[in-house]
Scaffold this motif. Structure first.
Motif: not given
Length: 160
Positions: A118-129
């Motif tokens: 996902t890309r959060l509104p603050n611009g951070a990208t988070v990837t989960y596995t």
């Protein structure tokens, strides 16, 4: 700097790869949650590991480097479909990035190759596995900040 980041990432991955799965974890009290999250079962067309993202997960985001910041984190995967998911990303009090005050955001995530990103509104990208031991590994990247998390399924109960 890039070599240091890669070396730090490798050390972190080796260290957390040996973390055994545990039972359900209680939700941290400092993390606000959406007032009414509706958790739906995965879409019937969802196959394999992607269906396993469904539910509520909790753990701690830890940034790398000399600042080594930590923040409690809850991920609610509200619905999972073959190519996307709807999530609520929540955090406790922190000095990481712009997450200084506890909060949550609802976000659109996409699923591909057994991962949820996902890309959060603050611009951070988070990837989960999903790990073989039942844990959920997260990698959070924003500008030059990288944080990692090992999340476990959360024990859901009413909060006072």
């Amino acid at each position: 700097m890039r070599a240091f980041r890669l070396a730090s990432l490798l050390v972190f991955c080796v260290a957390v790869a040996t973390v055994p799965a545990r039972g359900e974890e209680p939700l941290p009290r400092d993390v606000p949650l959406p007032p009414a999250s509706l958790l739906l079962p995965p879409d019937p067309e969802v196959e394999g590991k992607v269906a396993g993202f469904s539910g509520v997960w909790t753990g701690e985001l830890r940034s790398l480097g000399s600042l080594g910041r930590r923040v409690n984190h809850v991920l609610a995967v509200e619905s999972v479909h073959p190519d996307h998911a709807i999530i609520a990303f929540a955090w406790g009090e922190s000095s990481m990035s712009d997450m200084k005050r506890p909060g949550w955001v609802q976000a659109f995530g996409w699923t591909a190759d057994g991962a949820l990103a996902t890309r959060l509104p603050n611009g951070a990208t988070v990837t989960y596995t999903l790990e073989n031991n039942g844990a959920l590994r997260g990698v959070w990247v924003q500008d030059d900040i990288i944080a990692h998390a090992i999340l476990r399924r959360a024990k859901i109960s009413a909060r006072p």
